[in-house]
Design an enzyme around this catalytic site. Structure first.
Site, PDB file in Angstrom:
ATOM      1  N   LYS A   1       3.690   4.383  18.159  1.00 12.70           N
ATOM      2  CA  LYS A   1       3.714   5.773  17.675  1.00 12.70           C
ATOM      3  C   LYS A   1       3.998   6.731  18.833  1.00 12.70           C
ATOM      4  O   LYS A   1       4.736   7.705  18.679  1.00 12.70           O
ATOM      5  CB  LYS A   1       2.375   6.108  17.011  1.00 12.70           C
ATOM      6  CG  LYS A   1       2.140   5.320  15.729  1.00 12.70           C
ATOM      7  CD  LYS A   1       0.688   5.407  15.300  1.00 12.70           C
ATOM      8  CE  LYS A   1       0.454   4.670  13.987  1.00 12.70           C
ATOM      9  NZ  LYS A   1      -0.978   4.531  13.681  1.00 12.70           N
TER      10      LYS A   1
ATOM     11  N   LYS B   1       6.565   1.881  11.854  1.00  9.63           N
ATOM     12  CA  LYS B   1       6.554   2.363  13.255  1.00  9.63           C
ATOM     13  C   LYS B   1       7.043   1.318  14.241  1.00  9.63           C
ATOM     14  O   LYS B   1       7.697   1.646  15.225  1.00  9.63           O
ATOM     15  CB  LYS B   1       5.166   2.853  13.652  1.00  9.63           C
ATOM     16  CG  LYS B   1       4.073   1.820  13.476  1.00  9.63           C
ATOM     17  CD  LYS B   1       2.887   2.436  12.811  1.00  9.63           C
ATOM     18  CE  LYS B   1       2.256   1.532  11.809  1.00  9.63           C
ATOM     19  NZ  LYS B   1       1.200   2.101  11.047  1.00  9.63           N
TER      20      LYS B   1
ATOM     21  N   GLY C   1       0.110   8.916  10.024  1.00 17.03           N
ATOM     22  CA  GLY C   1       0.030   8.940   8.559  1.00 17.03           C
ATOM     23  C   GLY C   1       0.362  10.264   7.922  1.00 17.03           C
ATOM     24  O   GLY C   1       1.500  10.710   7.957  1.00 17.03           O
TER      25      GLY C   1
ATOM     26  N   LYS D   1       9.162  -8.986  -1.666  1.00 18.48           N
ATOM     27  CA  LYS D   1       9.399 -10.296  -1.060  1.00 18.48           C
ATOM     28  C   LYS D   1       9.078 -11.415  -2.049  1.00 18.48           C
ATOM     29  O   LYS D   1       9.759 -12.428  -2.116  1.00 18.48           O
ATOM     30  CB  LYS D   1       8.493 -10.431   0.176  1.00 18.48           C
ATOM     31  CG  LYS D   1       8.843 -11.570   1.082  1.00 18.48           C
ATOM     32  CD  LYS D   1       7.971 -11.479   2.329  1.00 18.48           C
ATOM     33  CE  LYS D   1       8.356 -12.522   3.334  1.00 18.48           C
ATOM     34  NZ  LYS D   1       7.528 -12.431   4.535  1.00 18.48           N
TER      35      LYS D   1
ATOM     36  N   GLU E   1      -6.445  -5.357   9.762  1.00 17.92           N
ATOM     37  CA  GLU E   1      -5.774  -6.550   9.238  1.00 17.92           C
ATOM     38  C   GLU E   1      -6.576  -7.792   9.634  1.00 17.92           C
ATOM     39  O   GLU E   1      -7.397  -7.747  10.557  1.00 17.92           O
ATOM     40  CB  GLU E   1      -4.392  -6.693   9.893  1.00 17.92           C
ATOM     41  CG  GLU E   1      -3.541  -5.458   9.837  1.00 17.92           C
ATOM     42  CD  GLU E   1      -2.645  -5.452   8.614  1.00 17.92           C
ATOM     43  OE1 GLU E   1      -2.253  -6.543   8.167  1.00 17.92           O
ATOM     44  OE2 GLU E   1      -2.370  -4.352   8.121  1.00 17.92           O
TER      45      GLU E   1
ATOM     46  N   THR F   1       0.836  -1.215   0.000  1.00  9.75           N
ATOM     47  CA  THR F   1       0.000   0.000   0.000  1.00  9.75           C
ATOM     48  C   THR F   1       0.865   1.258   0.000  1.00  9.75           C
ATOM     49  O   THR F   1       0.700   2.151  -0.839  1.00  9.75           O
ATOM     50  CB  THR F   1      -0.903  -0.005   1.263  1.00  9.75           C
ATOM     51  OG1 THR F   1      -1.626  -1.230   1.277  1.00  9.75           O
ATOM     52  CG2 THR F   1      -1.865   1.149   1.275  1.00  9.75           C
ATOM     53  N   VAL F   2       1.812   1.324   0.922  1.00 11.46           N
ATOM     54  CA  VAL F   2       2.612   2.544   1.074  1.00 11.46           C
ATOM     55  C   VAL F   2       3.616   2.694  -0.068  1.00 11.46           C
ATOM     56  O   VAL F   2       3.740   3.776  -0.673  1.00 11.46           O
ATOM     57  CB  VAL F   2       3.324   2.550   2.451  1.00 11.46           C
ATOM     58  CG1 VAL F   2       4.229   3.766   2.582  1.00 11.46           C
ATOM     59  CG2 VAL F   2       2.302   2.519   3.578  1.00 11.46           C
TER      60      VAL F   2
ATOM     61  N   ASP G   1      -0.117  -0.588  18.257  1.00 10.90           N
ATOM     62  CA  ASP G   1       0.199   0.340  17.171  1.00 10.90           C
ATOM     63  C   ASP G   1       0.267   1.778  17.705  1.00 10.90           C
ATOM     64  O   ASP G   1       1.220   2.510  17.437  1.00 10.90           O
ATOM     65  CB  ASP G   1      -0.866   0.198  16.074  1.00 10.90           C
ATOM     66  CG  ASP G   1      -0.674   1.186  14.942  1.00 10.90           C
ATOM     67  OD1 ASP G   1       0.150   0.917  14.050  1.00 10.90           O
ATOM     68  OD2 ASP G   1      -1.345   2.241  14.952  1.00 10.90           O
TER      69      ASP G   1
ATOM     70  N   VAL H   1       4.082   8.103  12.341  1.00  5.35           N
ATOM     71  CA  VAL H   1       3.083   8.580  13.321  1.00  5.35           C
ATOM     72  C   VAL H   1       1.973   9.346  12.612  1.00  5.35           C
ATOM     73  O   VAL H   1       2.245  10.317  11.906  1.00  5.35           O
ATOM     74  CB  VAL H   1       3.730   9.517  14.374  1.00  5.35           C
ATOM     75  CG1 VAL H   1       2.689  10.001  15.371  1.00  5.35           C
ATOM     76  CG2 VAL H   1       4.859   8.809  15.099  1.00  5.35           C
TER      77      VAL H   1
HETATM   78  N1  LIG Z   1      -0.841   1.062   5.135  1.00  7.76           N
HETATM   79  C1  LIG Z   1      -0.797   2.237   5.749  1.00  7.76           C
HETATM   80  O1  LIG Z   1      -1.719   3.055   5.622  1.00  7.76           O
HETATM   81  C2  LIG Z   1       0.397   2.621   6.594  1.00  7.76           C
HETATM   82  C3  LIG Z   1       0.458   3.910   7.157  1.00  7.76           C
HETATM   83  C4  LIG Z   1       1.595   4.282   7.898  1.00  7.76           C
HETATM   84  C5  LIG Z   1       2.619   3.375   8.070  1.00  7.76           C
HETATM   85  N2  LIG Z   1       2.514   2.106   7.525  1.00  7.76           N
HETATM   86  C6  LIG Z   1       3.655   1.188   7.714  1.00  7.76           C
HETATM   87  O2  LIG Z   1       4.275   1.040   6.445  1.00  7.76           O
HETATM   88  C7  LIG Z   1       4.804  -0.262   6.306  1.00  7.76           C
HETATM   89  C8  LIG Z   1       4.226  -0.889   5.042  1.00  7.76           C
HETATM   90  O3  LIG Z   1       2.804  -0.964   5.151  1.00  7.76           O
HETATM   91  P1  LIG Z   1       1.909  -1.459   3.935  1.00  7.76           P
HETATM   92  O4  LIG Z   1       0.497  -1.239   4.359  1.00  7.76           O
HETATM   93  O5  LIG Z   1       2.377  -0.845   2.662  1.00  7.76           O
HETATM   94  O6  LIG Z   1       2.217  -3.019   3.933  1.00  7.76           O
HETATM   95  P2  LIG Z   1       1.873  -4.083   2.786  1.00  7.76           P
HETATM   96  O7  LIG Z   1       0.810  -3.565   1.891  1.00  7.76           O
HETATM   97  O8  LIG Z   1       1.700  -5.385   3.464  1.00  7.76           O
HETATM   98  O9  LIG Z   1       3.226  -4.122   1.916  1.00  7.76           O
HETATM   99  C9  LIG Z   1       4.422  -4.598   2.425  1.00  7.76           C
HETATM  100  C10 LIG Z   1       5.432  -4.647   1.300  1.00  7.76           C
HETATM  101  O10 LIG Z   1       6.698  -5.036   1.856  1.00  7.76           O
HETATM  102  C11 LIG Z   1       7.213  -6.128   1.143  1.00  7.76           C
HETATM  103  N3  LIG Z   1       7.962  -6.956   2.085  1.00  7.76           N
HETATM  104  C12 LIG Z   1       7.507  -7.519   3.228  1.00  7.76           C
HETATM  105  N4  LIG Z   1       8.501  -8.188   3.853  1.00  7.76           N
HETATM  106  C13 LIG Z   1       9.587  -8.051   3.062  1.00  7.76           C
HETATM  107  C14 LIG Z   1      10.922  -8.517   3.144  1.00  7.76           C
HETATM  108  N5  LIG Z   1      11.320  -9.294   4.153  1.00  7.76           N
HETATM  109  N6  LIG Z   1      11.782  -8.190   2.152  1.00  7.76           N
HETATM  110  C15 LIG Z   1      11.359  -7.425   1.130  1.00  7.76           C
HETATM  111  N7  LIG Z   1      10.122  -6.944   0.988  1.00  7.76           N
HETATM  112  C16 LIG Z   1       9.254  -7.263   1.954  1.00  7.76           C
HETATM  113  C17 LIG Z   1       6.017  -6.855   0.550  1.00  7.76           C
HETATM  114  O11 LIG Z   1       6.459  -7.578  -0.594  1.00  7.76           O
HETATM  115  P3  LIG Z   1       5.437  -8.392  -1.524  1.00  7.76           P
HETATM  116  O12 LIG Z   1       4.674  -7.347  -2.272  1.00  7.76           O
HETATM  117  O13 LIG Z   1       6.322  -9.197  -2.397  1.00  7.76           O
HETATM  118  O14 LIG Z   1       4.573  -9.212  -0.615  1.00  7.76           O
HETATM  119  C18 LIG Z   1       5.112  -5.679   0.213  1.00  7.76           C
HETATM  120  O15 LIG Z   1       5.419  -5.153  -1.049  1.00  7.76           O
HETATM  121  C19 LIG Z   1       4.438  -1.004   7.592  1.00  7.76           C
HETATM  122  O16 LIG Z   1       5.542  -0.984   8.461  1.00  7.76           O
HETATM  123  C20 LIG Z   1       3.274  -0.212   8.151  1.00  7.76           C
HETATM  124  O17 LIG Z   1       3.190  -0.298   9.566  1.00  7.76           O
HETATM  125  C21 LIG Z   1       1.443   1.729   6.792  1.00  7.76           C
END
Ligand SMILES: NC(=O)c1ccc[n+]([C@@H]2O[C@H](COP(=O)([O-])OP(=O)(O)OC[C@H]3O[C@@H](n4cnc5c(N)ncnc54)[C@H](OP(=O)(O)O)[C@@H]3O)[C@@H](O)[C@H]2O)c1
Length: 415
Positions: free
Chosen positions: A204, A104, A133, A45, A189, A13-14, A200, A131
């Site tokens: 933060k 975070k 978003g 991954k 999730e 997503t990010v 979470d 923190v």
């Molecule tokens: N979503 C939000 O709104 C939001 C807001 C603020 C902060 N965050 C933080 O931002 C981070 C990412 O969130 P997200 O929602 O984008 O997560 P997500 O949609 O689950 O995406 C995670 C990405 O990381 C990759 N990945 C996971 N483990 C890996 C590894 N060991 N080596 C290489 N790549 C790896 C995954 O690869 P694949 O695509 O191959 O599976 C995927 O592309 C998290 O720490 C979350 O807490 C998220």
């Protein structure tokens, strides 16, 4: 025009939000930086997933390929969990790249170490996205409140919990039904533990504590409580009193201690967090010169989080580094007195009150048939009573709360 090369670690997503924003806002980036911004590589991954990524960009599952790129100015990390993110960022800092993270959990645990390493290697570390978003709370504290002494931060830092509490109140739903609705809408999730148990928000809060006061409190001594035990009945009883449940994160300095808590509280209409609904986040910053500042906005999501990371990118390339001094001596007495001050609480106690005469507290019965009482007491008294009497629930009321006429004050005793 020269080019800034960046690598994305993670394309979920990010990561995808950052990718889109770099392309949609290339003109603005070039205008501000005087340079083009180019995504050179993306780490993922799973190589089997279909992804919409321009040709010419290295897409790899092997971090060493990223590490070995000859030119790499900035690494933007958006993967999940402490490892391997922490190890990857350490490596990138040592090779001289600026780093920006949204992670975070990793940053609450290892942010201090990464900051020291970044300073040693002369690179910057951006963590606005960790923190709240898209809300620029980190930049507000570090860049805009340089002389103000920040004494306290209070906020709603977890959109999932806030959504669930809003649904329960508005739609008269149980906790489980509201959680399911959050999952269906993509706000929670499949394993919601981190959000609903307050982890979470706690991560933060620890990041904010380190930023504001130069250190984190002892994690074990901080009060961390989630929302999973809040019942529909409690939410509706609070609603009848004109109050709303919110998961409130607070950190303040008291003497030499940092006091932090994440716990459900009741908020009255006069409080700024009352109107923060659904997945929104908000942070109130209390500072000695300006008073109170309220920041509110989207606490998560693809583009709000990308917004925070892209703004960090600007600061990495065009730094305006100002160190906060963490001088709080003059505030200490005032804050300490605040902690001893009595606060207003709603006590929900369905069974008969067990009363001892060690301590006097004003108890105003709202409706004893429902077991609702308004308590005016300091936190220590409430905690001690709560520990001895597990059946009573206490929720602090934030904002002004006036007893209605039918709520007759009476004096009771308990400790
Ligand atoms: N979503 C939000 O709104 C939001 C807001 C603020 C902060 N965050 C933080 O931002 C981070 C990412 O969130 P997200 O929602 O984008 O997560 P997500 O949609 O689950 O995406 C995670 C990405 O990381 C990759 N990945 C996971 N483990 C890996 C590894 N060991 N080596 C290489 N790549 C790896 C995954 O690869 P694949 O695509 O191959 O599976 C995927 O592309 C998290 O720490 C979350 O807490 C998220």
């Amino acid at each position: 025009m020269s080019t800034i090369k960046i690598a994305l670690l993670g394309f979920g997503t990010v990561g995808q939000g950052v990718y889109q924003t770099v392309h949609s806002h290339q003109e603005e980036l070039s205008a501000v930086l005087g340079k083009k911004v180019e995504i050179a590589a993306i780490l993922v991954k799973n190589h089997q997933k279909d992804r919409d990524i321009n040709e010419g960009i290295l897409v790899t599952t092997d971090f060493r390929e990223i590490l070995q790129l000859s030119e790499l100015d900035i690494v933007i990390e958006a993967i999940v969990g402490k490892e391997p993110a922490f190890s990857y960022l350490k490596e990138m800092i040592k090779r001289g790249s600026h780093v920006i993270t949204a992670n975070k959990e990793m940053f609450a645990h290892h942010g201090g170490e990464l900051k020291i390493l970044a300073e040693k290697h002369g690179v910057s570390i951006g963590f606005e996205a960790t923190v709240a978003g898209g809300i620029p709370v980190i930049q507000t504290i570090t860049q805009l409140l340089n002389i103000n002494r920040v004494t306290k931060l209070e906020g709603i830092l977890n959109g999932t919990s806030n959504f669930i509490l809003t649904e329960m109140r508005e739609k008269n739903e149980t906790f489980q039904a509201a959680l399911k609705s959050a999952q269906q809408k993509g706000f929670a999730e499949a394993d919601p533990t981190n959000d609903i148990q307050g982890f979470d928000a706690f991560y933060k809060l620890m990041i904010l504590s380190e930023l504001t006061f130069g250190r984190q409190p002892d994690w074990d001594s901080a009060w961390r409580e989630g929302i999973s035990s809040i019942t529909r009945e409690q939410v509706l009883e609070a609603k009848e009193l004109g109050l709303r449940f919110k998961l409130i994160a607070t950190v303040e300095k008291s003497g030499e201690s940092i006091i932090a808590s994440v716990r459900p509280a009741l908020v009255s209409p006069s409080h700024p967090l009352y109107a923060v609904e659904g997945v929104e986040n908000a942070v109130s910053i209390y500072a000695d010169i300006v008073g109170k500042i309220n920041l509110q906005g989207p606490g998560a999501g693809m583009l709000p989080t990308a917004s925070a990371m892209i703004e960090d990118l600007i600061h990495a390339v065009k730094p305006r580094i100002i160190e906060r001094s963490f001088r709080l001596e003059n505030d200490v007495k005032e804050v300490f007195q605040q902690k001893k001050t009595k606060q207003t609480w709603l006590m929900i106690q369905k069974e008969a009150l067990e009363i001892s005469r060690d301590n006097t507290v004003l108890v105003s019965k709202i409706d004893s048939s429902k077991g609702l009482y308004i308590i005016n007491a300091d936190e220590r008294t409430v905690k001690s009573f709560s520990e001895r009497n597990g059946r009573a629930n206490f929720f602090q009321i934030l904002g002004e709360y006036h007893l209605k006429e039918q709520e007759t004050p009476s004096l009771a005793f308990f400790n």
